[in-house]
Design a protein around this motif. Structure first.
Motif, PDB file in Angstrom:
ATOM      1  N   ARG A  18       0.881  -1.220  -0.027  1.00  9.47           N
ATOM      2  CA  ARG A  18      -0.124   0.167   0.184  1.00  9.47           C
ATOM      3  C   ARG A  18       0.874   1.429  -0.055  1.00  9.47           C
ATOM      4  O   ARG A  18       0.827   2.268  -0.746  1.00  9.47           O
ATOM      5  N   TRP A  22       1.244   4.382  -2.861  1.00  9.09           N
ATOM      6  CA  TRP A  22       1.374   5.666  -2.481  1.00  9.09           C
ATOM      7  C   TRP A  22       2.516   6.420  -3.007  1.00  9.09           C
ATOM      8  O   TRP A  22       2.440   7.628  -3.599  1.00  9.09           O
ATOM      9  N   GLU A  73       0.859   2.197  10.416  1.00  9.92           N
ATOM     10  CA  GLU A  73       0.445   3.562  10.739  1.00  9.92           C
ATOM     11  C   GLU A  73       0.617   4.493   9.576  1.00  9.92           C
ATOM     12  O   GLU A  73       0.162   5.628   9.593  1.00  9.92           O
ATOM     13  N   THR A  75       0.295   7.012   6.450  1.00 10.70           N
ATOM     14  CA  THR A  75      -0.883   7.153   5.747  1.00 10.70           C
ATOM     15  C   THR A  75      -0.675   7.805   4.389  1.00 10.70           C
ATOM     16  O   THR A  75       0.645   8.185   4.234  1.00 10.70           O
ATOM     17  N   GLU A  76      -1.439   7.893   3.371  1.00 10.95           N
ATOM     18  CA  GLU A  76      -1.075   8.545   2.319  1.00 10.95           C
ATOM     19  C   GLU A  76      -0.835  10.129   2.418  1.00 10.95           C
ATOM     20  O   GLU A  76       0.057  10.576   1.870  1.00 10.95           O
ATOM     21  N   ASP A  78       1.266  11.170   4.896  1.00 14.48           N
ATOM     22  CA  ASP A  78       2.294  11.152   5.330  1.00 14.48           C
ATOM     23  C   ASP A  78       3.299  11.136   4.013  1.00 14.48           C
ATOM     24  O   ASP A  78       4.150  11.779   3.684  1.00 14.48           O
TER      25      ASP A  78
END
Length: 83
Positions: A18, A22, A73, A75-76, A78
């Motif tokens: 994932r 990104w 943890e 995220t996109e 980040d």
């Protein structure tokens, strides 16, 4: 013995793929670029217990960052904030 690589932690199922997706999207990378994502334990004073290291290798888009949290943890947001 210390678990330097954090191998004793449960796997962050699907998180690496994932995050790599990104990174590819945010940096508009072609298929030749290599994206490496690693979650590591940090034993240095003042750093977080676990950090995620992301590296883009190959071509003009080469870059590297450390994020002070576990891979699961990340995220996109980040990734998009990484400059």
């Amino acid at each position: 013995m210390d678990d330097i690589l954090g191998l004793g932690r449960p796997a962050a199922t699907g998180a690496a793929a994932r995050v790599k997706g990104w990174v590819r999207d945010a940096r508009d990378l072609d298929d030749d670029a290599v994206v490496m994502v690693s979650e590591l334990r940090c034993h240095e004073a003042g750093c977080p217990d676990v950090e995620t290291v992301i590296a883009v290798m190959g071509g003009p888009a080469e870059a590297r960052t450390k994020l002070p949290k576990p891979l699961a943890e990340i995220t996109e947001a980040d990734i998009r904030a990484w400059r």
